[in-house]
Every structure is written in C-alpha cells, then in structure tokens.
Scaffold this active site. Structure first.
Site, mmCIF file in Angstrom:
data_model
loop_
_atom_site.group_PDB
_atom_site.id
_atom_site.type_symbol
_atom_site.label_atom_id
_atom_site.label_comp_id
_atom_site.label_asym_id
_atom_site.label_seq_id
_atom_site.Cartn_x
_atom_site.Cartn_y
_atom_site.Cartn_z
ATOM 1 N N ASP A 94 34.970 -22.681 29.622
ATOM 2 C CA ASP A 94 35.770 -21.513 29.129
ATOM 3 C C ASP A 94 34.895 -20.359 29.542
ATOM 4 O OD1 ASP A 94 36.791 -19.367 27.852
ATOM 5 O OD2 ASP A 94 37.550 -20.688 26.152
ATOM 6 N N ASP A 126 24.190 -39.710 35.127
ATOM 7 C CA ASP A 126 25.295 -38.942 35.029
ATOM 8 C C ASP A 126 25.807 -38.864 36.575
ATOM 9 O OD1 ASP A 126 27.366 -36.818 34.279
ATOM 10 O OD2 ASP A 126 26.472 -37.135 32.620
ATOM 11 N N ASP A 135 17.581 -22.706 36.577
ATOM 12 C CA ASP A 135 17.498 -23.077 34.874
ATOM 13 C C ASP A 135 16.876 -24.481 34.873
ATOM 14 O OD1 ASP A 135 16.931 -21.237 33.099
ATOM 15 O OD2 ASP A 135 18.913 -21.140 32.511
ATOM 16 N N ASP A 148 24.988 -44.680 45.584
ATOM 17 C CA ASP A 148 24.845 -44.779 47.147
ATOM 18 C C ASP A 148 23.356 -45.715 47.443
ATOM 19 O OD1 ASP A 148 27.188 -43.373 47.867
ATOM 20 O OD2 ASP A 148 26.202 -41.450 47.457
ATOM 21 N N HIS A 159 29.403 -32.219 36.096
ATOM 22 C CA HIS A 159 29.029 -33.040 34.862
ATOM 23 C C HIS A 159 27.596 -32.971 34.611
ATOM 24 C CE1 HIS A 159 29.465 -35.881 31.633
ATOM 25 N NE2 HIS A 159 30.311 -35.042 31.339
ATOM 26 N N ASN A 173 12.501 -18.077 29.941
ATOM 27 C CA ASN A 173 12.313 -17.537 31.136
ATOM 28 C C ASN A 173 13.090 -16.362 31.269
ATOM 29 O OD1 ASN A 173 14.869 -18.692 31.195
ATOM 30 N ND2 ASN A 173 14.804 -19.815 33.254
ATOM 31 N N SER A 311 30.162 -35.212 25.514
ATOM 32 C CA SER A 311 29.292 -35.155 26.559
ATOM 33 C C SER A 311 27.975 -34.236 26.457
ATOM 34 C CB SER A 311 30.193 -34.825 27.809
ATOM 35 O OG SER A 311 30.609 -35.723 28.863
#
Length: 565
Positions: A94, A126, A135, A148, A159, A173, A311
């Site tokens: 959002d 994840d 960052d 893989d 995500h 920073n 999450s």
C-alpha cells in the site's frame, strides 16, 4: 488503509509433493540402514544436512499416502509425513502508508541504544532476496537455493525481500527503512517456487542449512509450517546449534487448532492499536504477537512498500531475537525464548492466550532483560534410560529410549555402549537405534549422557542387557500377491479381494494389510487375506489396491494393482 490480499492455507490443504515423504529417524541409523527402510517401498533416502531428517524419493507408481501409513508406525522412525505445499503469509503493498509505526510500538529505538544485532546472522527462508537492494546488499552473506539446488538466491516473487527488510534492513544509513536488527547479517535461503509456494522439505532443508552455517535466527513466513513434524525437527536441530526458528501464525482469521510448539516461535499479527489483525490466525500454538499491518519494508524492485500479513510479524520478532542474542551472545536458545516471552507486553486475557500468546513483543524490555541476564548455569541435566529394561535380551537393530530434562534445556544426549558413543540425539523424545551386531554376544552396558548449553553433563545409571545374536538374522522379506482382482481389470459391484503371502520362516508369523487408495481396509495374520470390496461406493476411474506383508523379524514387502471402476 492497506489493501490486504491475504494468502491462506485453504486452497492448498490437500496438496503435497508427488513422489516424496519426509521421515525423522531415531539417532544412530546409518544412511545404508535408512536406505533399506526406503527400498522396501522402492524409494531412495536423502539425508538433510547433518540432521536425522531424510526425504524418501518414491518411484512414479507409488502411493505417497500408502507408504506414509506404513512408515508412520515404523519402530526406527520418530515421524513420517507428506511433503505438504505451503503458501506465503503475505498481503499486497500500500503506497499510501509512509510511517514505520511498528518500531516505536515495540520499543526498537530504545533497544538500539544497547543492541542493533551486530554479529548475528538471520536466515530468511523464503523466495530469495534482491541482491542489489541498497538497504540489504551490504548485509547479505552466502545462502542457497533449495528449489534449483544452486547458489542463485535472487528473489522470484518479492516476498523474501520484504521479509528480509522487516527483520534487518540497514539502520541509520540515512535512506529507506530501518529493520528491527539493522546491524545483523542476512542469509538468503530460497525455498519457494516462482508462484511463492514452498514445501515442508525445502523449508526443513533451509533451516538445517542455516544451523550448519552459523545462523542464530531463522524465519519462515509460510502457512501451517508450525504443524509440520519435519520442520519441527529441523527447528530442534537449529536449537541444538544455538538458534531459534520464527514462523508466521497464518492469515486465515480463524483458530487453526494446532497445539503449542516447543521447537519454534509462531507469531500472530497486531495493528497500531495493539489489537489482533482481523485476518491473523490464532490458537494455542501462538507464542507471541507482533505488528503486521502496514509494515514499511524493502521491495523487490529496489524501492520500498508497505505490506500486511503475519509474514511480517514473524521477521519483526526474528529481529528482536537477534537484538537479544547480540546483547548477550552466551544466552542459550531456551533462555532467549523465555526472556522474549516474559518481557512481552501482555494483551487480551491476563497471561498467555490464543490471540497474542505471551503478548506483543517488546524489543526494549527484551534486550534489557537479555543484557542483564545471568548466563552462569551450574546445574546438570537429569537423565535415565527408560528402555530396554535391565537384563533383557536384545538382537539385531535394537531401540533405546532415554528421558532427559534440564533447568534451561538439554542440547544433546549421547548413547554409550561399553563406554563407546554409538549415537547422539539433539531433540526430545530422545530415541536411538543401536546395531547390536557391533558388539560381542553377552552382557553389554548402556549409559546415556545428557548435556546442556553451559556444558554441564550427567551420566545415567547403567543398564545391562544381554546381546544375543547367535541366530542369523532373518533379512528375507515375505512374498505377497494380490490374486484378485488382477492388474488393469475393470471391476463393478462387490469384488472379493484375495491376497496371499509366503515367507522363508513360514506363515505363522505373517501379518497382512490391505489398503485401497491409501486407506487401510483389512488386516489378517497367516498366509491369506480376504476382503469384500463394495465398489459401488467408489468414484468412477482408477483405483489402487496395495497389499503389505511383514514377518516376525520385521521384514516388510508390498505389492499394488491398478483397477478401473
């Protein structure tokens, strides 16, 4: 207000990886012995790292549910489960929310005066992490891609990048957002495919990898992982290495009905008013709560976004744990966990409840408590061998059970036979498989040694058993045949299913089971089994019949036929 597109487990509750089941063996089983268990079902076992977890890869025609039914009660396995597919617990971004309200809410700025997570590695299990995000990039350490099977941990859905930023985006920073533990390192471990879904097996592999490669905290923001026996085992393995696993509670908005976990930390979501987010799952399994609504964090396009979901509650909690560990690195996982719970801001009903667990995490209080904690522990664990009984006779592959406890936490238990360590178990229940053929026939002395994180140890009372391997072990499995119906037959009405079995030791010790489409329908002893199958109750199409026979020595074999109704 953020637009929340919440992923729940409802649409994937019955989905699992074809051709795979996951098993947790007793400590002491060699790879060759585990392979023997797998080969009975035509499978091949793959050990996960240095743990006692294995993926059993099955042949194409095998029924995962039928094999699971057999393995679930195997005497040398702690657990067996399907390799379930799980969804990420996220919501969409959002762009109209621009305040990191959650940081002052949990007291992060005050905590940063004492700790910013320096020296702690947080494993993000994840979809990967954007390696060039300003960052995050300076904080990344080497990870792995378990989808893989390579070192490419770039984010495939976005995500993972957002989860990583919630936990440990660089602080102070002058740009972007601040993670809770901005001086911590980030280990990207890709466990999900390009759709965002992961499997129990990839998450368990990642947690095991994190433990073996120095991570003190791991985060897995996927629905339902708290109920996986395999992930729980991997979490216990991480604890034995000094780490903790944090997972999301889910976004179903309902009581998921799982029991409280003793191996991981499931987190529910709260809003800026310290109320449970309407969509946050809840239940006895919830350990703590953390902000999860409109959380500003890093995005996969190199910018920033606000997102909602458990999450993000989970990595915020992982960040708090990293701050605690950095403030007092010598704390054992059980001590960190206890201090996290005792310093949480109590919400809802007094004490632990199903919505907030022990309360909403309080970084300032948790870090202060960790820094002030006394880490000296001089109390040794208690330990005893509960099985086999003294003076009993054992042969072949024997099972040994041990009870151990400690004021802080047991880190490992060793089984010693005649003074030699034969196996080590790192998680309760402490269960071993001992190959008695490695010692001479006669009396053998068994002791168990329990250790805690401070290095205190205790040796159990000795249990003497009689090793009796004079008779050559029976390793020949029975032969089992489904005589009717035959393979590729078309069936209708009531069908008499006839099964016969033979064994080199005779039919007296034979046990037979009949499974239809993975469900147990009949059992029998001896050389034959008969069952009247009413096919009128079955759907039209293909059906699998599996017959399983075992002899008195524990050798097992099976056969299947496919029929059409």
């Amino acid at each position: 207000m953020a637009l929340c597109l919440l992923a729940t487990g409802a649409t994937q509750a019955q989905e699992w990886a074809p051709g795979r089941v996951i098993i947790h063996t007793r400590a002491g089983l060699s790879d060759s012995q585990v392979d023997k268990i797998a080969k009975v079902h035509g499978g091949k076992a793959q050990r996960l790292g240095k743990s006692d977890l294995h993926i059993v890869h099955l042949p194409g025609q095998a029924s995962e549910t039928a094999v699971l039914n057999l393995l679930a009660n195997h005497p040398h396995l702690k657990s067996a489960e399907l390799d379930m597919r799980v969804a990420p617990d996220l919501a969409a971004n959002d762009t109209y929310l621009g305040s990191q309200w959650h940081l002052p809410k949990i007291g992060a700025p005050a905590a940063w005066d004492s700790s910013q997570g320096s020296g702690i590695v947080i494993a993000i299990c994840d979809s990967g992490v954007l390696p060039t995000h300003a960052d995050l990039a300076p904080s990344l350490v080497a990870g792995w891609n378990f989808v893989d099977n390579n070192a490419n941990t770039a984010d495939v859905t976005g995500h993972g990048t957002s989860v990583a930023g919630s936990a440990a985006a660089i602080t102070h920073n002058g740009a972007g957002v601040a993670g809770v533990a901005g001086a911590a390192k980030i280990m990207p471990l890709r466990v999900s495919d390009s759709t965002g879904y992961a499997y129990y097996s990839t998450i368990a592999q990642a947690v095991t990898f994190a433990a073996d490669n120095g991570a003190r905290v791991a985060n897995a923001s996927f629905s339902g992982v708290y109920s996986s026996a395999s992930v729980q085992s991997a979490a216990q393995y991480l604890r034995s290495k000094g780490g903790l696993l944090v997972v999301s509670a889910g976004n179903s908005g309902a009581n998921d009905g799982a029991p409280a976990s003793t191996t991981m930390i499931p987190v529910s979501a709260t809003d800026s008013n310290d109320a449970k987010a309407s969509w946050s799952s809840y239940g006895d399994y919830v350990a703590v709560a953390a902000p999860g609504v409109g959380i500003w964090t890093t995005a996969a396009d190199g910018t920033y976004r606000a997102a909602s979901g458990t999450s993000f509650s989970a990595p915020i909690t992982a960040g708090v744990i990293a701050l605690m560990m950095a403030a007092q690195p010598a704390l054992a996982p059980a001590q960190v966990e206890s201090l996290l719970y005792s310093t949480a801001t109590d919400l809802g009903s007094a004490g632990r409840d199903i919505y907030f667990g022990h309360g909403r995490v309080n970084a300032a209080a948790a870090v202060a408590a960790a820094a002030a904690a006394t880490v000296a522990d001089t109390q040794a664990p208690s330990v005893s061998i509960t099985s086999p009984a003294g003076s009993s006779s054992v042969s072949g592959l024997a099972t040994v059970d041990v009870s151990a406890s400690d004021n802080v936490g047991v880190t490992r238990v060793e089984l010693r036979v005649n003074g030699n360590t034969v196996a080590t178990d790192i998680g309760a229940p402490y269960q071993f498989s001992w190959d008695t053929s490695t010692v001479a026939n006669g009396m053998a002395s068994l002791v168990a040694v329990a250790y805690d994180a401070a290095g205190n140890s205790k040796v159990s009372s000795s249990v003497s058993v009689n090793v009796a391997n004079g008779v050559v072990a029976d390793t020949t499995p029975p032969v089992v045949t489904i005589n009717n119906p035959r393979n590729d037959m078309t069936v209708s009405g009531t069908v008499q299913v006839n099964v016969s079995a033979t064994d080199n030791g005779g039919s007296a010790g034979l046990k037979q089971s009949l499974y239809i489409n993975g469900k147990l329908k009949a059992t029998a002893t001896g050389g034959s089994l008969s069952f009247n199958w009413n096919t009128r109750k079955e759907r039209a199409g293909s059906h699998t019949l599996q017959a399983v026979a075992s002899d008195s020595a524990g050798n097992t074999t099976s056969t299947t036929v496919q029929v059409t109704r």
